[in-house]
Write a protein that holds these residues in place. Sequence first.
Motif, mmCIF file in Angstrom:
data_model
loop_
_atom_site.group_PDB
_atom_site.id
_atom_site.type_symbol
_atom_site.label_atom_id
_atom_site.label_comp_id
_atom_site.label_asym_id
_atom_site.label_seq_id
_atom_site.Cartn_x
_atom_site.Cartn_y
_atom_site.Cartn_z
ATOM 1 N N CYS A 28 19.704 -116.310 -10.209
ATOM 2 C CA CYS A 28 20.996 -116.683 -9.707
ATOM 3 C C CYS A 28 22.037 -117.303 -10.638
ATOM 4 O O CYS A 28 21.608 -118.219 -11.745
ATOM 5 N N THR A 31 22.812 -121.201 -9.776
ATOM 6 C CA THR A 31 21.545 -122.207 -9.860
ATOM 7 C C THR A 31 20.503 -122.026 -11.039
ATOM 8 O O THR A 31 19.505 -122.833 -11.256
ATOM 9 N N TYR A 51 23.478 -113.978 -6.657
ATOM 10 C CA TYR A 51 23.668 -115.292 -6.090
ATOM 11 C C TYR A 51 22.595 -115.491 -5.058
ATOM 12 O O TYR A 51 22.111 -114.572 -4.472
ATOM 13 N N CYS A 52 21.951 -116.601 -4.863
ATOM 14 C CA CYS A 52 20.560 -116.953 -4.156
ATOM 15 C C CYS A 52 20.818 -117.051 -2.694
ATOM 16 O O CYS A 52 20.037 -116.901 -1.995
ATOM 17 N N THR A 56 26.233 -120.108 -1.844
ATOM 18 C CA THR A 56 26.459 -119.960 -3.370
ATOM 19 C C THR A 56 27.450 -119.111 -3.783
ATOM 20 O O THR A 56 28.286 -119.228 -4.367
ATOM 21 N N SER A 66 30.924 -117.382 -11.287
ATOM 22 C CA SER A 66 30.027 -118.848 -11.630
ATOM 23 C C SER A 66 30.468 -119.699 -12.709
ATOM 24 O O SER A 66 30.312 -120.896 -12.861
ATOM 25 N N ASP A 71 31.103 -127.211 -9.261
ATOM 26 C CA ASP A 71 29.576 -127.752 -8.603
ATOM 27 C C ASP A 71 29.680 -127.092 -7.119
ATOM 28 O O ASP A 71 30.452 -127.276 -6.519
ATOM 29 N N ARG A 73 27.105 -127.674 -5.018
ATOM 30 C CA ARG A 73 26.150 -128.574 -4.261
ATOM 31 C C ARG A 73 26.752 -129.586 -3.500
ATOM 32 O O ARG A 73 27.716 -130.121 -3.909
#
Length: 73
Positions: A28, A31, A51-52, A56, A66, A71, A73
């Motif tokens: 990913c 992440t 991407y996971c 995301t 990315s 951020d 999260r």
Amino acid sequence: MLSPGDLAILHYETPHFDVVHRGRYVLCAVTGAQIALADLRYWSAEHQEAYCDAATASAAILAGGSARLRDCR
């Protein structure tokens, strides 16, 4: 568990990807999580990254990839 030698290299297209170097997983772009090729559902052809999950992917694409995502999260 997947070993480092199982890392695949892909060229992402819409709505498919081409395998450049065979392997069992990709990483990913946000992440760093390993994503088994059989489970790969989210990627960007524009940014050439995987991407996971959907959240995301959405965050990274909205940020312009990315590298621009601060951020997720």
